[in-house]
Design a protein around this motif. Sequence first.
Motif, mmCIF file in Angstrom:
data_model
loop_
_atom_site.group_PDB
_atom_site.id
_atom_site.type_symbol
_atom_site.label_atom_id
_atom_site.label_comp_id
_atom_site.label_asym_id
_atom_site.label_seq_id
_atom_site.Cartn_x
_atom_site.Cartn_y
_atom_site.Cartn_z
ATOM 1 N N ASP A 71 12.846 4.750 16.894
ATOM 2 C CA ASP A 71 12.082 3.783 16.110
ATOM 3 C C ASP A 71 10.632 3.809 16.565
ATOM 4 N N ILE A 72 9.751 3.459 15.656
ATOM 5 C CA ILE A 72 8.330 3.334 15.969
ATOM 6 C C ILE A 72 7.908 1.911 15.634
ATOM 7 N N GLU A 73 7.372 1.192 16.616
ATOM 8 C CA GLU A 73 6.777 -0.114 16.365
ATOM 9 C C GLU A 73 5.304 0.152 16.086
ATOM 10 N N ALA A 74 4.929 0.132 14.817
ATOM 11 C CA ALA A 74 3.609 0.579 14.378
ATOM 12 C C ALA A 74 2.493 -0.330 14.871
ATOM 13 N N VAL A 75 1.428 0.309 15.296
ATOM 14 C CA VAL A 75 0.185 -0.364 15.647
ATOM 15 C C VAL A 75 -0.825 -0.131 14.523
ATOM 16 N N ALA A 76 -0.788 1.089 13.948
ATOM 17 C CA ALA A 76 -1.685 1.454 12.850
ATOM 18 C C ALA A 76 -0.979 2.461 11.953
ATOM 19 N N VAL A 77 -1.188 2.313 10.642
ATOM 20 C CA VAL A 77 -0.635 3.235 9.653
ATOM 21 C C VAL A 77 -1.718 3.487 8.623
ATOM 22 N N GLY A 78 -1.880 4.739 8.222
ATOM 23 C CA GLY A 78 -2.860 5.057 7.191
ATOM 24 C C GLY A 78 -2.412 6.250 6.385
ATOM 25 N N HIS A 79 -2.997 6.406 5.210
ATOM 26 C CA HIS A 79 -2.714 7.585 4.400
ATOM 27 C C HIS A 79 -3.366 8.806 5.036
ATOM 28 N N ASP A 80 -2.692 9.948 4.937
ATOM 29 C CA ASP A 80 -3.187 11.206 5.488
ATOM 30 C C ASP A 80 -4.216 11.773 4.512
ATOM 31 N N LEU A 81 -5.494 11.616 4.833
ATOM 32 C CA LEU A 81 -6.563 12.007 3.920
ATOM 33 C C LEU A 81 -6.794 13.513 3.879
ATOM 34 N N SER A 82 -6.067 14.285 4.700
ATOM 35 C CA SER A 82 -6.144 15.742 4.573
ATOM 36 C C SER A 82 -5.305 16.200 3.379
ATOM 37 N N ARG A 83 -4.515 15.279 2.813
ATOM 38 C CA ARG A 83 -3.638 15.631 1.696
ATOM 39 C C ARG A 83 -3.914 14.826 0.434
ATOM 40 N N GLY A 84 -4.978 14.052 0.417
ATOM 41 C CA GLY A 84 -5.316 13.279 -0.772
ATOM 42 C C GLY A 84 -6.408 12.280 -0.473
ATOM 43 N N THR A 85 -6.713 11.445 -1.455
ATOM 44 C CA THR A 85 -7.750 10.428 -1.297
ATOM 45 C C THR A 85 -7.124 9.042 -1.357
ATOM 46 N N SER A 117 0.770 -1.238 0.000
ATOM 47 C CA SER A 117 0.000 0.000 0.000
ATOM 48 C C SER A 117 0.802 1.289 0.000
ATOM 49 N N VAL A 118 2.045 1.267 0.435
ATOM 50 C CA VAL A 118 2.789 2.509 0.667
ATOM 51 C C VAL A 118 3.956 2.641 -0.297
ATOM 52 N N SER A 119 4.091 3.835 -0.886
ATOM 53 C CA SER A 119 5.208 4.167 -1.768
ATOM 54 C C SER A 119 5.947 5.380 -1.213
ATOM 55 N N VAL A 120 7.155 5.586 -1.687
ATOM 56 C CA VAL A 120 7.971 6.716 -1.256
ATOM 57 C C VAL A 120 7.244 8.036 -1.520
ATOM 58 N N GLY A 121 7.291 8.925 -0.538
ATOM 59 C CA GLY A 121 6.717 10.257 -0.688
ATOM 60 C C GLY A 121 5.263 10.376 -0.277
ATOM 61 N N GLU A 122 4.592 9.265 -0.059
ATOM 62 C CA GLU A 122 3.171 9.339 0.288
ATOM 63 C C GLU A 122 2.987 9.857 1.706
ATOM 64 N N PRO A 123 1.967 10.725 1.900
ATOM 65 C CA PRO A 123 1.685 11.255 3.238
ATOM 66 C C PRO A 123 0.988 10.203 4.096
ATOM 67 N N LEU A 124 1.501 10.003 5.321
ATOM 68 C CA LEU A 124 0.986 8.957 6.199
ATOM 69 C C LEU A 124 0.765 9.484 7.606
ATOM 70 N N VAL A 125 -0.061 8.769 8.346
ATOM 71 C CA VAL A 125 -0.215 8.943 9.785
ATOM 72 C C VAL A 125 0.206 7.619 10.401
ATOM 73 N N VAL A 126 1.177 7.652 11.318
ATOM 74 C CA VAL A 126 1.706 6.444 11.945
ATOM 75 C C VAL A 126 1.444 6.518 13.442
#
Length: 166
Positions: free
Chosen positions: A97-111, A68-77
């Motif tokens: 370091d961050i041990e992720a529990v949830a990651v998503g695209h930042d929808l304030s900057r795209g769809t 789901s994730v590519s370089v440069g994409e805006p995310l919330v971690v």
Amino acid sequence: MNETFVTLVGNAATCVDFRETGAGGMARFRFAVTPRRWDREKQAWADGHTSFYTVFAWRTLAANLAGSVSVGEPLVVHGRLKVRDEEREGRRTTFADIEAVAVGHDLSRGTAAFRRVLRAEPSLTARMPKDTESDDDGDPEPRQECGTREEPAMRQEPATELQSVS
């Protein structure tokens, strides 16, 4: 146990490196966070110092990140903050370091178009035909431009479009 949870907003700085381990999938990527503030003198937004974090994810989250994730994409971690010190070439370096529990695209900057992952038995997943990774029109899903890497063997439901009611 006391743990520090953080939520960071930024951009994927590197490709997601996905690997299969004995405990399941593991993914790792670098994440850039740059604060912005309003400069009253210049009447413009100014970028602050960029901080870089290494984000780790395990199992299903790792596999979904890889697809789901590519370089440069805006995310919330969101995840557990882990700070470690290492000595390299006689210099002491600190890493966050961050041990992720949830990651998503930042929808304030795209769809984004969400596709639910269909769970299957591991033995069935390994034998799935390649055409199960295509969307409704039969074209394969776009691949990341990050070179060769192991793709997680997962099948996704096609994205459904919302119908407007007239």
